[in-house]
Motif scaffolding. Structure first.
Motif, PDB file in Angstrom:
ATOM      1  N   GLU A   1       0.891  -1.443   0.383  1.00 55.27           N
ATOM      2  CA  GLU A   1      -0.307  -0.168  -0.299  1.00 55.27           C
ATOM      3  C   GLU A   1       0.557   1.173   0.193  1.00 55.27           C
ATOM      4  O   GLU A   1       1.558   1.058   0.995  1.00 55.27           O
ATOM      5  CB  GLU A   1      -1.447   0.352   0.723  1.00 55.27           C
ATOM      6  N   VAL A   2       0.677   2.220  -0.947  1.00 56.45           N
ATOM      7  CA  VAL A   2       1.306   3.693  -0.858  1.00 56.45           C
ATOM      8  C   VAL A   2       0.295   4.680  -0.875  1.00 56.45           C
ATOM      9  O   VAL A   2      -0.817   4.590  -1.355  1.00 56.45           O
ATOM     10  CB  VAL A   2       1.046   3.628  -1.911  1.00 56.45           C
ATOM     11  N   SER A   3       0.777   5.300   0.493  1.00 59.51           N
ATOM     12  CA  SER A   3      -0.426   6.391   1.360  1.00 59.51           C
ATOM     13  C   SER A   3       0.570   7.930   1.289  1.00 59.51           C
ATOM     14  O   SER A   3       2.011   7.918   1.291  1.00 59.51           O
ATOM     15  CB  SER A   3      -0.891   5.592   2.091  1.00 59.51           C
ATOM     16  N   GLY A   4      -0.056   9.128   1.641  1.00 62.26           N
ATOM     17  CA  GLY A   4       0.372  10.361   1.823  1.00 62.26           C
ATOM     18  C   GLY A   4       1.801  10.535   1.146  1.00 62.26           C
ATOM     19  O   GLY A   4       2.053  11.201   1.265  1.00 62.26           O
ATOM     20  N   ILE A   5       1.369  10.760  -0.307  1.00 65.11           N
ATOM     21  CA  ILE A   5       2.364  11.453  -0.981  1.00 65.11           C
ATOM     22  C   ILE A   5       1.621  12.679  -1.269  1.00 65.11           C
ATOM     23  O   ILE A   5       0.431  13.235  -1.913  1.00 65.11           O
ATOM     24  CB  ILE A   5       1.696  10.543  -2.582  1.00 65.11           C
TER      25      ILE A   5
ATOM     26  N   ARG B   1       3.716  16.227  -2.577  1.00 67.97           N
ATOM     27  CA  ARG B   1       4.768  16.776  -3.483  1.00 67.97           C
ATOM     28  C   ARG B   1       6.181  18.059  -2.720  1.00 67.97           C
ATOM     29  O   ARG B   1       5.314  18.685  -2.379  1.00 67.97           O
ATOM     30  CB  ARG B   1       4.649  17.555  -4.981  1.00 67.97           C
ATOM     31  N   ILE B   2       6.996  17.844  -2.731  1.00 66.75           N
ATOM     32  CA  ILE B   2       7.784  18.999  -2.010  1.00 66.75           C
ATOM     33  C   ILE B   2       7.712  19.810  -3.080  1.00 66.75           C
ATOM     34  O   ILE B   2       8.831  19.139  -4.336  1.00 66.75           O
ATOM     35  CB  ILE B   2       9.314  17.904  -2.592  1.00 66.75           C
ATOM     36  N   HIS B   3       7.996  21.388  -2.539  1.00 64.59           N
ATOM     37  CA  HIS B   3       8.026  21.912  -3.366  1.00 64.59           C
ATOM     38  C   HIS B   3       9.905  22.527  -3.686  1.00 64.59           C
ATOM     39  O   HIS B   3      10.535  22.375  -2.764  1.00 64.59           O
ATOM     40  CB  HIS B   3       7.343  23.314  -2.484  1.00 64.59           C
ATOM     41  N   GLY B   4      10.220  22.932  -4.838  1.00 65.46           N
ATOM     42  CA  GLY B   4      11.729  23.670  -4.679  1.00 65.46           C
ATOM     43  C   GLY B   4      12.150  23.124  -5.617  1.00 65.46           C
ATOM     44  O   GLY B   4      13.323  23.531  -6.469  1.00 65.46           O
ATOM     45  N   GLY B   5      12.412  21.649  -5.531  1.00 63.29           N
ATOM     46  CA  GLY B   5      13.237  20.991  -7.101  1.00 63.29           C
ATOM     47  C   GLY B   5      12.688  21.105  -7.997  1.00 63.29           C
ATOM     48  O   GLY B   5      12.175  20.034  -8.554  1.00 63.29           O
ATOM     49  N   ALA B   6      13.102  22.353  -8.677  1.00 66.41           N
ATOM     50  CA  ALA B   6      13.102  22.318 -10.453  1.00 66.41           C
ATOM     51  C   ALA B   6      13.390  21.495 -11.341  1.00 66.41           C
ATOM     52  O   ALA B   6      12.611  21.955 -12.881  1.00 66.41           O
ATOM     53  CB  ALA B   6      12.728  23.575 -10.141  1.00 66.41           C
ATOM     54  N   SER B   7      14.111  20.828 -10.802  1.00 63.82           N
ATOM     55  CA  SER B   7      15.289  20.271 -11.639  1.00 63.82           C
ATOM     56  C   SER B   7      14.717  18.583 -11.689  1.00 63.82           C
ATOM     57  O   SER B   7      15.073  17.787 -12.741  1.00 63.82           O
ATOM     58  CB  SER B   7      16.621  19.214 -11.262  1.00 63.82           C
ATOM     59  N   ARG B   8      13.871  17.916 -10.934  1.00 65.01           N
ATOM     60  CA  ARG B   8      13.076  17.005 -10.400  1.00 65.01           C
ATOM     61  C   ARG B   8      12.323  16.631  -9.742  1.00 65.01           C
ATOM     62  O   ARG B   8      11.589  17.876  -9.382  1.00 65.01           O
ATOM     63  CB  ARG B   8      13.536  16.167  -9.560  1.00 65.01           C
ATOM     64  N   GLU B   9      10.582  16.311 -10.380  1.00 66.65           N
ATOM     65  CA  GLU B   9       9.863  16.520  -8.919  1.00 66.65           C
ATOM     66  C   GLU B   9      10.054  16.185  -8.180  1.00 66.65           C
ATOM     67  O   GLU B   9      10.142  14.357  -8.672  1.00 66.65           O
ATOM     68  CB  GLU B   9       8.268  16.021  -9.641  1.00 66.65           C
ATOM     69  N   THR B  10       9.594  16.023  -6.967  1.00 70.50           N
ATOM     70  CA  THR B  10      10.123  15.096  -6.114  1.00 70.50           C
ATOM     71  C   THR B  10       9.198  14.998  -5.264  1.00 70.50           C
ATOM     72  O   THR B  10       8.044  15.726  -4.721  1.00 70.50           O
ATOM     73  CB  THR B  10      11.170  16.371  -4.776  1.00 70.50           C
ATOM     74  N   PHE B  11       8.639  13.876  -4.661  1.00 69.16           N
ATOM     75  CA  PHE B  11       7.196  13.147  -4.138  1.00 69.16           C
ATOM     76  C   PHE B  11       8.096  12.547  -2.708  1.00 69.16           C
ATOM     77  O   PHE B  11       8.766  11.287  -2.700  1.00 69.16           O
ATOM     78  CB  PHE B  11       6.826  12.359  -4.806  1.00 69.16           C
ATOM     79  N   ARG B  12       7.210  13.097  -1.581  1.00 68.90           N
ATOM     80  CA  ARG B  12       7.027  12.299  -0.404  1.00 68.90           C
ATOM     81  C   ARG B  12       6.176  11.436   0.035  1.00 68.90           C
ATOM     82  O   ARG B  12       5.284  11.239  -0.582  1.00 68.90           O
ATOM     83  CB  ARG B  12       7.957  12.606   1.165  1.00 68.90           C
ATOM     84  N   LEU B  13       5.993   9.776   0.097  1.00 72.46           N
ATOM     85  CA  LEU B  13       5.128   8.724   0.258  1.00 72.46           C
ATOM     86  C   LEU B  13       5.729   7.762   1.417  1.00 72.46           C
ATOM     87  O   LEU B  13       6.670   8.134   1.897  1.00 72.46           O
ATOM     88  CB  LEU B  13       5.378   8.608  -0.890  1.00 72.46           C
ATOM     89  N   ARG B  14       4.553   7.009   1.543  1.00 73.30           N
ATOM     90  CA  ARG B  14       4.939   5.762   2.483  1.00 73.30           C
ATOM     91  C   ARG B  14       4.787   4.671   2.008  1.00 73.30           C
ATOM     92  O   ARG B  14       3.531   4.893   1.286  1.00 73.30           O
ATOM     93  CB  ARG B  14       3.903   5.848   4.265  1.00 73.30           C
ATOM     94  N   ALA B  15       5.070   3.339   2.036  1.00 77.58           N
ATOM     95  CA  ALA B  15       5.025   1.666   1.746  1.00 77.58           C
ATOM     96  C   ALA B  15       4.715   1.371   2.337  1.00 77.58           C
ATOM     97  O   ALA B  15       5.629   1.203   3.651  1.00 77.58           O
ATOM     98  CB  ALA B  15       6.425   1.773   0.342  1.00 77.58           C
ATOM     99  N   ARG B  16       3.799   0.595   2.704  1.00 68.16           N
ATOM    100  CA  ARG B  16       3.336  -0.635   3.565  1.00 68.16           C
ATOM    101  C   ARG B  16       3.186  -1.647   2.899  1.00 68.16           C
ATOM    102  O   ARG B  16       2.662  -1.835   2.060  1.00 68.16           O
ATOM    103  CB  ARG B  16       2.458  -0.549   4.769  1.00 68.16           C
ATOM    104  N   TRP B  17       3.933  -2.553   3.103  1.00 71.08           N
ATOM    105  CA  TRP B  17       3.667  -4.078   2.797  1.00 71.08           C
ATOM    106  C   TRP B  17       3.908  -4.926   4.131  1.00 71.08           C
ATOM    107  O   TRP B  17       4.709  -5.037   4.965  1.00 71.08           O
ATOM    108  CB  TRP B  17       4.712  -4.509   2.226  1.00 71.08           C
ATOM    109  N   GLU B  18       4.012  -6.477   2.911  1.00 65.57           N
ATOM    110  CA  GLU B  18       3.688  -7.409   4.657  1.00 65.57           C
ATOM    111  C   GLU B  18       4.791  -8.345   4.017  1.00 65.57           C
ATOM    112  O   GLU B  18       4.861  -9.177   2.581  1.00 65.57           O
ATOM    113  CB  GLU B  18       2.235  -8.861   4.205  1.00 65.57           C
ATOM    114  N   GLU B  19       5.699  -8.998   4.855  1.00 65.52           N
ATOM    115  CA  GLU B  19       7.162  -9.014   3.898  1.00 65.52           C
ATOM    116  C   GLU B  19       7.441 -10.689   5.063  1.00 65.52           C
ATOM    117  O   GLU B  19       7.861 -10.170   5.981  1.00 65.52           O
ATOM    118  CB  GLU B  19       8.305  -9.222   3.413  1.00 65.52           C
ATOM    119  N   GLY B  20       7.475 -11.493   5.034  1.00 68.20           N
ATOM    120  CA  GLY B  20       8.338 -12.900   5.538  1.00 68.20           C
ATOM    121  C   GLY B  20       7.163 -13.076   6.852  1.00 68.20           C
ATOM    122  O   GLY B  20       7.625 -13.600   8.454  1.00 68.20           O
ATOM    123  N   GLY B  21       5.927 -13.014   6.824  1.00 68.50           N
ATOM    124  CA  GLY B  21       5.291 -12.869   7.983  1.00 68.50           C
ATOM    125  C   GLY B  21       4.793 -11.669   8.649  1.00 68.50           C
ATOM    126  O   GLY B  21       4.056 -11.514   9.929  1.00 68.50           O
ATOM    127  N   LYS B  22       5.685 -10.204   8.038  1.00 69.42           N
ATOM    128  CA  LYS B  22       6.014  -9.531   9.307  1.00 69.42           C
ATOM    129  C   LYS B  22       5.080  -7.679   8.811  1.00 69.42           C
ATOM    130  O   LYS B  22       5.512  -8.074   6.814  1.00 69.42           O
ATOM    131  CB  LYS B  22       7.367  -9.222   9.494  1.00 69.42           C
TER     132      LYS B  22
END
Lengths: 346, 149
Positions: A23-27, A29-50
């Motif tokens: 699951e990806v949430s909380g996307i 866009r961060i201001h300022g980086g005019a040479s790239r589009e910069t996004f912060r986000l949170r990713a959640r997943w299950e792996e090895g039972g955790k």
């Protein structure tokens, strides 16, 4: 913004076959980086039972940008320096296939709970200025001291001889001005002529040059610890004094010329850099790179103005940098070159 | 035009920063609003003096070219300088003044490059005069920038 979430989740699933229920949430866009589009986000997943949760940064190529660069340069710099202990985010994935997000991008660790000082603030670091300044110049010294081959930085980088660093960089940025100037630029042209007439001595050694090491391009925490050096999109091999001159350019924290970038006194900053890098600052070479860097700045701001004027990119930061930063660098260069001209004629 | 453009732009700057930005939830949008407000602040001040600055630059460059035309030996450059020195700004519209300014600046670049290569007795004085003009004009153009320190 949230429409990107399923696409990013699909990409992460592709890169992490052992993960499920991503699951990806909380996307945002961060201001300022005019040479790239910069996004912060949170990713959640299950792996090895955790359950796993991770804060990430995604940097995507824009349609047009302040600085025309290849995203793999920046990604490779993170990959080279992350194992060395230099504070940089952990790079995770570089993707050039347009299938996923329409444009190339890379994903890296998000450094949380930090701030970046504004380059246009008189006093960007307040009570932490001294502590941050010492780290800032020490880290730059360590970048200069690093062996570019040993850390894997040189791979896919264009090699350069110590005596040719200056001409390669000058040619690159003169070309930008030739292609992008909207009106004739007397000060920039005078600077180019001066730089060609007065080539610097060869670089003491070929180092990694960050290319945009300055106030605003690193993150620090509430205790004044630098946690991440960012924005490596202009990195290259070259003369380490190029970075020293850019970091101390008068544009950053403009009203504090004796405290480069609004941190510590110039003399102490340079002493720290010399100690950390194991090199000496040759004043003749430094002067050349100082003038070059103000010209490089002008080239970037001129290019930004063209992007905005033509409608290729309507990010207000491009219009602002074209107005304000051109104004400062024109003034800085005019005063400096006028003094050098009078000196040469005496 | 009342209220004055400068006052309106300053007012918008304050409204954007004080009333609009705090109610935006997206960091990216807040950043845009901050920069746009700052540029309105600059525009308000520039609006009053832009024509004056450009007109003064054009007059000073023409005067400089008139002086240089009496010194340089290169016939082609001398003719261009004399012609430019005799020019005038037919309108006070910024677009017209700006076009003339760009043409004069291109000639200034040519003149300065020529003078830098010259060892004639007049070269040092003319080079100094060109730099005096450039330094003064960059000072005159200085944009207002509010302190956020």
């Amino acid at each position: 913004m949230e429409e990107l979430a399923p696409r990013i989740a699909a990409y992460l699933a592709h890169r992490m076959p052992a993960a499920s229920n991503i699951e990806v949430s909380g996307i945002s866009r961060i201001h300022g980086g005019a040479s790239r589009e910069t996004f912060r986000l949170r990713a959640r997943w299950e792996e090895g039972g955790k359950q796993v949760e991770r804060a990430l940064i995604l940097r995507r190529d824009p349609v047009a940008s302040l600085i025309e660069t290849e995203r793999d340069l920046e990604y490779n710099a993170y990959r080279a320096f992350h194992p060395t202990g230099l504070p940089v985010p952990e790079p995770l994935y570089l993707e050039t296939d347009l299938e996923w997000l329409d444009r190339p991008f890379f994903v890296m660790e998000q450094i949380e709970g930090c701030a970046a000082g504004s380059a246009f603030n008189d006093d960007p670091y307040g009570a932490h200025a001294e502590k941050i300044g010492r780290q800032f110049w020490t880290h730059l010294g360590h970048i200069a001291a690093a062996d570019p081959d040993a850390i894997g930085f040189s791979a896919n980088m264009e090699p350069v001889a110590p005596g040719e660093c200056w001409s390669r960089e000058l040619e690159k940025w003169e070309k930008v001005i030739d292609e992008d100037e909207l009106v004739p630029q007397p000060v920039a042209r005078a600077a180019i002529r001066w730089l060609k007439r007065n080539p610097p001595p060869p670089a003491e050694k070929i180092s990694v040059v960050h290319g945009d090491y300055r106030t605003g391009n690193f993150l620090y925490d509430g205790e004044g610890n630098i946690r991440a050096i960012l924005d490596w999109e202009m990195c290259h091999l070259g003369d380490p004094l190029e970075d020293v001159a850019w970091a101390s350019d008068p544009l950053w924290a403009f009203r504090q010329p004796e405290r480069p970038g609004g941190m510590i006194a110039r003399k102490e900053a340079f002493r720290i850099w010399e100690e950390a890098s194991g090199m000496k600052i040759d004043p003749v070479r430094l002067r050349w790179w100082e003038i070059f860097n103000s010209l490089k700045g002008l080239a970037i701001w001129i290019s930004a103005g063209k992007e905005y004027q033509t409608g290729a990119n309507r990010d207000p930061v491009l219009a602002f940098s074209s107005w304000y930063c051109t104004d400062v660098h024109d003034r800085v260069l005019a005063k400096r070159l006028a003094a050098l001209s009078k000196e040469a004629r005496q | 035009m009342k209220p004055d453009v400068g006052i309106v732009m300053q007012g918008f700057f304050g409204t954007l920063l004080g009333d609009v930005a705090p109610h935006l939830s997206a960091e990216y949008s807040m950043g845009h609003v901050g920069i746009m407000g700052l540029m309105l602040h600059m525009t308000g001040e520039l609006h009053d003096r832009a024509a004056d600055v450009c007109l003064a630059e054009n007059r000073e460059m023409r005067a400089l070219f008139g002086h240089a035309a009496s010194l340089v030996e290169d016939e082609g450059l001398k003719a261009k300088l004399a012609s430019a020195a005799a020019g005038e700004d037919a309108s006070l519209r910024i677009s017209v003044l700006g076009e003339n300014n760009a043409a004069l600046a291109a000639l200034l670049i040519e003149l300065q490059a020529h003078v830098e290569e010259s060892n004639a007795p007049w070269a040092a004085g003319l080079e100094a005069r060109i730099w005096d003009y450039l330094v003064a004009t960059m000072e005159r153009r200085e944009l207002p920038f509010p302190s956020f320190g």
